[in-house]
Design a protein around this motif. Structure first.
Motif, PDB file in Angstrom:
ATOM      1  N   CYS A  98       2.202   0.084   1.941  1.00 20.80           N
ATOM      2  CA  CYS A  98       2.074  -0.314   3.345  1.00 20.80           C
ATOM      3  C   CYS A  98       1.382  -1.669   3.441  1.00 20.80           C
ATOM      4  O   CYS A  98       0.874  -2.216   2.462  1.00 20.80           O
ATOM      5  CB  CYS A  98       1.303   0.743   4.122  1.00 20.80           C
ATOM      6  SG  CYS A  98      -0.449   0.739   3.771  1.00 20.80           S
TER       7      CYS A  98
ATOM      8  N   CYS B  66      -2.500  -2.077   2.641  1.00 16.58           N
ATOM      9  CA  CYS B  66      -2.930  -2.192   1.248  1.00 16.58           C
ATOM     10  C   CYS B  66      -2.841  -3.613   0.701  1.00 16.58           C
ATOM     11  O   CYS B  66      -3.354  -3.880  -0.387  1.00 16.58           O
ATOM     12  CB  CYS B  66      -2.141  -1.221   0.384  1.00 16.58           C
ATOM     13  SG  CYS B  66      -2.727   0.456   0.638  1.00 16.58           S
TER      14      CYS B  66
ATOM     15  N   CYS C  53      -0.189   1.823  -3.072  1.00 14.35           N
ATOM     16  CA  CYS C  53      -0.544   2.182  -1.696  1.00 14.35           C
ATOM     17  C   CYS C  53      -1.523   3.353  -1.726  1.00 14.35           C
ATOM     18  O   CYS C  53      -1.187   4.433  -2.209  1.00 14.35           O
ATOM     19  CB  CYS C  53       0.720   2.553  -0.925  1.00 14.35           C
ATOM     20  SG  CYS C  53       0.440   2.818   0.833  1.00 14.35           S
ATOM     21  N   ARG C  54      -2.727   3.075  -1.216  1.00 20.15           N
ATOM     22  CA  ARG C  54      -3.768   4.105  -1.271  1.00 20.15           C
ATOM     23  C   ARG C  54      -3.693   5.073  -0.097  1.00 20.15           C
ATOM     24  O   ARG C  54      -4.396   6.055  -0.065  1.00 20.15           O
ATOM     25  CB  ARG C  54      -5.157   3.440  -1.278  1.00 20.15           C
ATOM     26  CG  ARG C  54      -5.372   2.554  -2.478  1.00 20.15           C
ATOM     27  CD  ARG C  54      -6.752   1.922  -2.421  1.00 20.15           C
ATOM     28  NE  ARG C  54      -6.911   1.058  -1.280  1.00 20.15           N
ATOM     29  CZ  ARG C  54      -6.588  -0.214  -1.242  1.00 20.15           C
ATOM     30  NH1 ARG C  54      -6.072  -0.781  -2.312  1.00 20.15           N
ATOM     31  NH2 ARG C  54      -6.751  -0.940  -0.161  1.00 20.15           N
ATOM     32  N   CYS C  55      -2.832   4.753   0.880  1.00 22.69           N
ATOM     33  CA  CYS C  55      -2.857   5.576   2.094  1.00 22.69           C
ATOM     34  C   CYS C  55      -1.596   6.401   2.285  1.00 22.69           C
ATOM     35  O   CYS C  55      -1.467   7.122   3.251  1.00 22.69           O
ATOM     36  CB  CYS C  55      -3.109   4.706   3.308  1.00 22.69           C
ATOM     37  SG  CYS C  55      -2.668   3.019   3.102  1.00 22.69           S
TER      38      CYS C  55
HETATM   39 ZN   LIG Z   1      -1.173   1.794   1.889  1.00 22.69          ZN
END
Ligand SMILES: [Zn+2]
Length: 242
Positions: A169, A172, A237-239
């Motif tokens: 996203c 990020c 992407c961490r989310c």
């Molecule tokens: Zn992300």
């Protein structure tokens, strides 16, 4: 004005050999939100209307200022002091009466974004601040709508196409802090035009179904005339749940 079938409209005669009649039909059925009608949005909105996109939702909260006119080619000197969105809508309608234009003059927020943007095929981030960009990014992921980001400063620009569930996203790749600066971001109009034109071109390619590189950060140095591309690993992407 009665609009001819898009594939037969002489207005598009020079692009149909490239995108095909089917591609032109796809453009005419597409609905795109353009958020920000400054240097980037001035150019992308005109190219998308001219190319025959069926519906544009254009959004801005500002009035035209004299220091906008070196790059924001939707507006002219008599527009100074007037709200941007309705002026832009009139200009775009005049450019292509067969493109439906909806406009919103005001700031886009988490509270109003559902109502203002609604269901679209693509969102163009033509903003100048990360606060609203991240509102767009959250909306894009919540609704599953692709988001095409662009930003520009001096001779440099970046473009990133995020597709929810397929790429990392925008959040990020966002800077940790939004930089606000006195007097606005320094830019030369033609330099903004390079990034905006590329953003519009990617939007058109996506809408007709031929764009192959979402999830790639495109870095443009218009001083050197060079473009670099960095593939962003979706798992970065961490989310997301990728
Ligand atoms: Zn992300």
């Amino acid at each position: 004005m009665k609009c001819p079938p898009p594939a037969k409209d002489p207005r598009y005669a020079r692009q149909i050999p490239i995108i095909g009649e089917e591609g032109q039909e796809k453009l005419s059925k597409s609905k795109v939100a353009i958020v920000g009608l400054g240097g980037l949005g001035s150019i992308t909105s005109q190219y998308l209307a001219a190319a025959g996109v069926g519906e544009l939702i254009i959004i801005d909260s500002d009035v035209v200022e004299d220091n906008n006119l070196n790059r924001q080619l939707l507006y002219d000197t008599p527009s100074i002091g007037l709200p941007k969105a309705p002026i832009a809508a009139r200009r775009l309608k005049s450019l292509n009466p067969c493109t439906e234009i909806k406009w919103y003059q005001g700031k886009l927020t988490e509270e109003n974004i559902d109502e203002v943007i609604g269901e679209v095929d693509l969102i163009l981030d033509c903003l100048d601040n990360w606060e609203t960009r991240l509102v767009l990014d959250d909306y894009s992921w919540r609704k599953g709508i692709p988001l095409l980001h662009a930003a520009v400063e001096q001779f440099y620009g970046q473009i990133y196409f995020s597709i929810p569930g397929k790429t990392a996203c925008l959040r990020c790749i966002a800077p940790r802090q939004d930089t606000k600066r006195e007097g606005g971001i320094p830019v030369i109009g033609a330099g903004v035009g390079v990034i905006a034109s590329l953003q519009a071109l990617i939007a058109i390619q996506y809408l007709v179904g031929v764009y192959k590189e979402p999830g790639t950060l495109i870095l443009v140095d218009s001083k050197r005339g060079s473009i670099d591309k960095i593939r962003i690993d979706p798992s970065a992407c961490r989310c997301s749940t990728l």
